[in-house]
Enzyme design. Structure first.
Site, PDB file in Angstrom:
ATOM      1  N   SER A   1      19.205  26.014  39.407  1.00  0.00           N
ATOM      2  CA  SER A   1      19.208  26.680  38.105  1.00  0.00           C
ATOM      3  C   SER A   1      19.857  25.766  37.078  1.00  0.00           C
ATOM      4  O   SER A   1      20.524  24.785  37.446  1.00  0.00           O
ATOM      5  CB  SER A   1      19.945  28.018  38.223  1.00  0.00           C
TER       6      SER A   1
ATOM      7  N   GLU B   1      21.944  25.526  33.214  1.00  0.00           N
ATOM      8  CA  GLU B   1      22.736  26.273  32.222  1.00  0.00           C
ATOM      9  C   GLU B   1      22.638  25.598  30.847  1.00  0.00           C
ATOM     10  O   GLU B   1      22.767  24.383  30.738  1.00  0.00           O
ATOM     11  CB  GLU B   1      24.192  26.322  32.681  1.00  0.00           C
TER      12      GLU B   1
ATOM     13  N   THR C   1      25.109  30.428  27.992  1.00  0.00           N
ATOM     14  CA  THR C   1      26.520  30.815  27.891  1.00  0.00           C
ATOM     15  C   THR C   1      26.754  31.777  26.727  1.00  0.00           C
ATOM     16  O   THR C   1      25.916  31.937  25.842  1.00  0.00           O
ATOM     17  CB  THR C   1      27.430  29.580  27.732  1.00  0.00           C
TER      18      THR C   1
ATOM     19  N   ALA D   1      33.172  33.719  24.372  1.00  0.00           N
ATOM     20  CA  ALA D   1      34.053  34.852  24.670  1.00  0.00           C
ATOM     21  C   ALA D   1      34.511  35.501  23.375  1.00  0.00           C
ATOM     22  O   ALA D   1      34.711  34.830  22.362  1.00  0.00           O
ATOM     23  CB  ALA D   1      35.240  34.394  25.487  1.00  0.00           C
TER      24      ALA D   1
ATOM     25  N   ASP E   1      37.509  33.724  28.181  1.00  0.00           N
ATOM     26  CA  ASP E   1      38.840  33.407  27.642  1.00  0.00           C
ATOM     27  C   ASP E   1      38.788  33.686  26.161  1.00  0.00           C
ATOM     28  O   ASP E   1      37.856  33.239  25.486  1.00  0.00           O
ATOM     29  CB  ASP E   1      39.163  31.924  27.844  1.00  0.00           C
TER      30      ASP E   1
ATOM     31  N   ALA F   1      36.817  40.161  35.575  1.00  0.00           N
ATOM     32  CA  ALA F   1      35.363  40.162  35.778  1.00  0.00           C
ATOM     33  C   ALA F   1      34.918  41.192  36.819  1.00  0.00           C
ATOM     34  O   ALA F   1      33.811  41.724  36.716  1.00  0.00           O
ATOM     35  CB  ALA F   1      34.904  38.762  36.184  1.00  0.00           C
TER      36      ALA F   1
ATOM     37  N   HIS G   1      41.054  28.876  40.017  1.00  0.00           N
ATOM     38  CA  HIS G   1      41.074  29.131  38.573  1.00  0.00           C
ATOM     39  C   HIS G   1      42.461  28.742  38.035  1.00  0.00           C
ATOM     40  O   HIS G   1      43.477  29.063  38.662  1.00  0.00           O
ATOM     41  CB  HIS G   1      40.784  30.609  38.306  1.00  0.00           C
TER      42      HIS G   1
ATOM     43  N   PHE H   1      36.983  18.569  29.102  1.00  0.00           N
ATOM     44  CA  PHE H   1      36.482  19.779  29.784  1.00  0.00           C
ATOM     45  C   PHE H   1      37.290  20.052  31.050  1.00  0.00           C
ATOM     46  O   PHE H   1      37.662  21.178  31.344  1.00  0.00           O
ATOM     47  CB  PHE H   1      35.022  19.594  30.219  1.00  0.00           C
TER      48      PHE H   1
ATOM     49  N   HIS I   1      23.435  24.405  40.557  1.00  0.00           N
ATOM     50  CA  HIS I   1      23.372  24.952  39.190  1.00  0.00           C
ATOM     51  C   HIS I   1      23.858  23.841  38.263  1.00  0.00           C
ATOM     52  O   HIS I   1      25.031  23.474  38.290  1.00  0.00           O
ATOM     53  CB  HIS I   1      24.274  26.192  39.092  1.00  0.00           C
TER      54      HIS I   1
HETATM   55  P1  FAD Z   1      38.051  36.586  36.667  1.00  0.00           P
HETATM   56  O1  FAD Z   1      37.230  36.569  37.904  1.00  0.00           O
HETATM   57  O2  FAD Z   1      38.400  37.904  36.074  1.00  0.00           O
HETATM   58  O3  FAD Z   1      39.366  35.744  36.962  1.00  0.00           O
HETATM   59  C1  FAD Z   1      40.197  35.298  35.912  1.00  0.00           C
HETATM   60  C2  FAD Z   1      41.602  35.039  36.435  1.00  0.00           C
HETATM   61  O4  FAD Z   1      42.233  36.275  36.692  1.00  0.00           O
HETATM   62  C3  FAD Z   1      41.642  34.258  37.744  1.00  0.00           C
HETATM   63  O5  FAD Z   1      42.795  33.458  37.724  1.00  0.00           O
HETATM   64  C4  FAD Z   1      41.771  35.344  38.798  1.00  0.00           C
HETATM   65  O6  FAD Z   1      42.406  34.878  39.974  1.00  0.00           O
HETATM   66  C5  FAD Z   1      42.627  36.357  38.049  1.00  0.00           C
HETATM   67  N1  FAD Z   1      42.419  37.757  38.457  1.00  0.00           N
HETATM   68  C6  FAD Z   1      41.244  38.379  38.692  1.00  0.00           C
HETATM   69  N2  FAD Z   1      41.460  39.670  39.013  1.00  0.00           N
HETATM   70  C7  FAD Z   1      42.810  39.876  38.948  1.00  0.00           C
HETATM   71  C8  FAD Z   1      43.669  40.993  39.174  1.00  0.00           C
HETATM   72  N3  FAD Z   1      43.172  42.184  39.528  1.00  0.00           N
HETATM   73  N4  FAD Z   1      44.992  40.818  39.010  1.00  0.00           N
HETATM   74  C9  FAD Z   1      45.524  39.614  38.651  1.00  0.00           C
HETATM   75  N5  FAD Z   1      44.757  38.526  38.442  1.00  0.00           N
HETATM   76  C10 FAD Z   1      43.421  38.646  38.588  1.00  0.00           C
HETATM   77  N6  FAD Z   1      33.373  31.316  29.700  1.00  0.00           N
HETATM   78  C11 FAD Z   1      32.847  31.800  28.566  1.00  0.00           C
HETATM   79  O7  FAD Z   1      33.582  32.121  27.641  1.00  0.00           O
HETATM   80  N7  FAD Z   1      31.493  31.920  28.383  1.00  0.00           N
HETATM   81  C12 FAD Z   1      30.613  31.586  29.351  1.00  0.00           C
HETATM   82  O8  FAD Z   1      29.393  31.696  29.171  1.00  0.00           O
HETATM   83  C13 FAD Z   1      31.139  31.080  30.595  1.00  0.00           C
HETATM   84  N8  FAD Z   1      30.325  30.771  31.618  1.00  0.00           N
HETATM   85  C14 FAD Z   1      30.866  30.351  32.810  1.00  0.00           C
HETATM   86  C15 FAD Z   1      30.001  30.096  33.890  1.00  0.00           C
HETATM   87  C16 FAD Z   1      30.519  29.680  35.116  1.00  0.00           C
HETATM   88  C17 FAD Z   1      29.561  29.418  36.254  1.00  0.00           C
HETATM   89  C18 FAD Z   1      31.927  29.491  35.267  1.00  0.00           C
HETATM   90  C19 FAD Z   1      32.492  29.013  36.573  1.00  0.00           C
HETATM   91  C20 FAD Z   1      32.782  29.762  34.210  1.00  0.00           C
HETATM   92  C21 FAD Z   1      32.270  30.205  32.980  1.00  0.00           C
HETATM   93  N9  FAD Z   1      33.100  30.504  31.898  1.00  0.00           N
HETATM   94  C22 FAD Z   1      32.562  30.973  30.723  1.00  0.00           C
HETATM   95  C23 FAD Z   1      34.561  30.334  32.015  1.00  0.00           C
HETATM   96  C24 FAD Z   1      35.257  31.650  32.426  1.00  0.00           C
HETATM   97  O9  FAD Z   1      35.034  32.649  31.480  1.00  0.00           O
HETATM   98  C25 FAD Z   1      36.757  31.349  32.536  1.00  0.00           C
HETATM   99  O10 FAD Z   1      36.991  30.509  33.641  1.00  0.00           O
HETATM  100  C26 FAD Z   1      37.647  32.561  32.581  1.00  0.00           C
HETATM  101  O11 FAD Z   1      39.004  32.128  32.436  1.00  0.00           O
HETATM  102  C27 FAD Z   1      37.595  33.353  33.878  1.00  0.00           C
HETATM  103  O12 FAD Z   1      36.449  34.069  33.978  1.00  0.00           O
HETATM  104  P2  FAD Z   1      36.101  34.787  35.383  1.00  0.00           P
HETATM  105  O13 FAD Z   1      34.874  35.574  35.166  1.00  0.00           O
HETATM  106  O14 FAD Z   1      36.114  33.816  36.473  1.00  0.00           O
HETATM  107  O15 FAD Z   1      37.378  35.746  35.490  1.00  0.00           O
END
Ligand code: FAD
Length: 282
Positions: free
Chosen positions: A10, A12, A43, A46, A103, A118, A144, A211, A261
């Site tokens: 895929s 991006e 993407t 945020a 973020d 998430a 992360h 990055f 990807h």
């Molecule tokens: P989560 O899975 O929610 O995790 C975030 C942090 O919180 C992690 O440290 C995790 O360990 C912690 N955490 C999760 N649940 C809990 C809990 N219950 N209690 C305490 N801590 C917890 N960013 C953008 O803005 N736009 C995009 O389009 C985008 N695309 C991306 C695509 C990919 C493939 C990747 C890998 C990243 C992308 N990002 C994007 C970056 C991403 O949004 C950031 O890395 C963000 O900080 C974390 O998102 P996440 O969905 O992984 O969060």
């Protein structure tokens, strides 16, 4: 080199900011569609900063004939915002999303939104839309950057899968062992969904370091030293980048990665060069 590989792969893209960017996106996508990706993704800024741009780019890419998945992040959003976005995609026939926390961009204040992580977004999408969407989530083989420790981060990843994610895409990395270790640990916790490695082409030294600093991806010392030595010699950086990334992709595929990807940054040349080296042509 291998000529018998058929992984799911895929691509991006990010939403263009102006007309020139729009033309670049269409040009890159057309070049890359020749190699028949399973889907492409777009993407999302945020806090909703590219909400319309993401939807427009998804439309553009779907019109070019490929399945396109919008990224959607919950940070800074209300449930109603997310409901509206999901409904709009559903109305347009979009069947796949990449669900993220995101973020908050600096300067956007302290409104984190109604969903904190998430996994809550994945649950929300399932509650609101059932099985309509194929949901991808993010995974971090090198942890992360905000996680307390690797096992806590892994548990949080597992929670996203339990909440209903169908597959995962990883943050990019240059050390294949980190990926296989993560997959092994996830599988030991019962994860059975595909975890597809995210691949960052190497084309620009400064940009790569910036990055990587932001997202917590490690650029090995030997790669940093080689890139520094090339200085402004872009052709050498690109050639070196294709070699390094091809080797990484080959190792990943040879050892069971379910696909690749590519983070294209809206440029086709580097991912296509890697693709050609891998003999993955359709
Ligand atoms: P989560 O899975 O929610 O995790 C975030 C942090 O919180 C992690 O440290 C995790 O360990 C912690 N955490 C999760 N649940 C809990 C809990 N219950 N209690 C305490 N801590 C917890 N960013 C953008 O803005 N736009 C995009 O389009 C985008 N695309 C991306 C695509 C990919 C493939 C990747 C890998 C990243 C992308 N990002 C994007 C970056 C991403 O949004 C950031 O890395 C963000 O900080 C974390 O998102 P996440 O969905 O992984 O969060």
């Amino acid at each position: 080199m291998s000529d018998s590989i058929s992984p799911a792969f895929s691509l991006e893209f990010f939403p263009p900011r102006d007309l020139a960017g729009q033309e670049r996106l269409v040009r890159a996508a057309k070049q890359m569609l020749a190699i028949q990706p399973k889907y492409v993704s777009v993407t999302f800024g945020a806090g909703g900063s590219t909400r319309a741009g993401t939807a427009d780019a998804v439309r553009t890419l779907r019109n070019l004939g490929c399945e396109a998945a919008p990224h959607l992040s919950c940070v800074g959003a209300s449930r109603q915002d997310l409901r509206d976005i999901l409904q709009a995609y559903k109305n347009e026939g979009v069947r796949r999303v990449v669900a993220l926390r995101g973020d908050l961009p600096s300067g956007m204040g302290g409104d984190a939104g109604e969903l904190r992580y998430a996994n809550e977004l994945v649950s929300f999408i399932r509650e609101e839309t059932g099985d309509w969407f194929h949901i991808e989530v993010a995974a971090y083989p090198e942890m992360h950057p905000q996680a307390a420790h690797p096992s806590a981060d892994l548990d949080h990843f597992v929670n996203k899968v339990k909440a209903g994610a169908d597959a995962a895409i990883t943050q990019y990395f240059f050390n294949a062992d980190a990926y296989f270790d993560f997959v092994d640990r996830a599988q030991a916790k019962g994860v059975r969904v595909p975890i597809v490695p995210g691949i960052m082409p190497i084309t620009n030294h400064t940009q790569l370091l910036r990055f990587s600093e932001m997202c917590g991806a490690e650029v090995p010392r030997w790669i940093r030293l080689r890139l520094a030595e090339f200085g402004d010699d872009k052709a050498s950086i690109r050639a070196f980048g294709v070699d390094v990334v091809t080797e990484l992709c080959q190792t990943l595929l040879d050892n069971g990665a379910p696909g690749l990807h590519f983070y294209t940054l809206n440029h086709a040349e580097a991912p296509l060069a890697v693709w050609k080296e891998l003999s993955l042509q359709a």
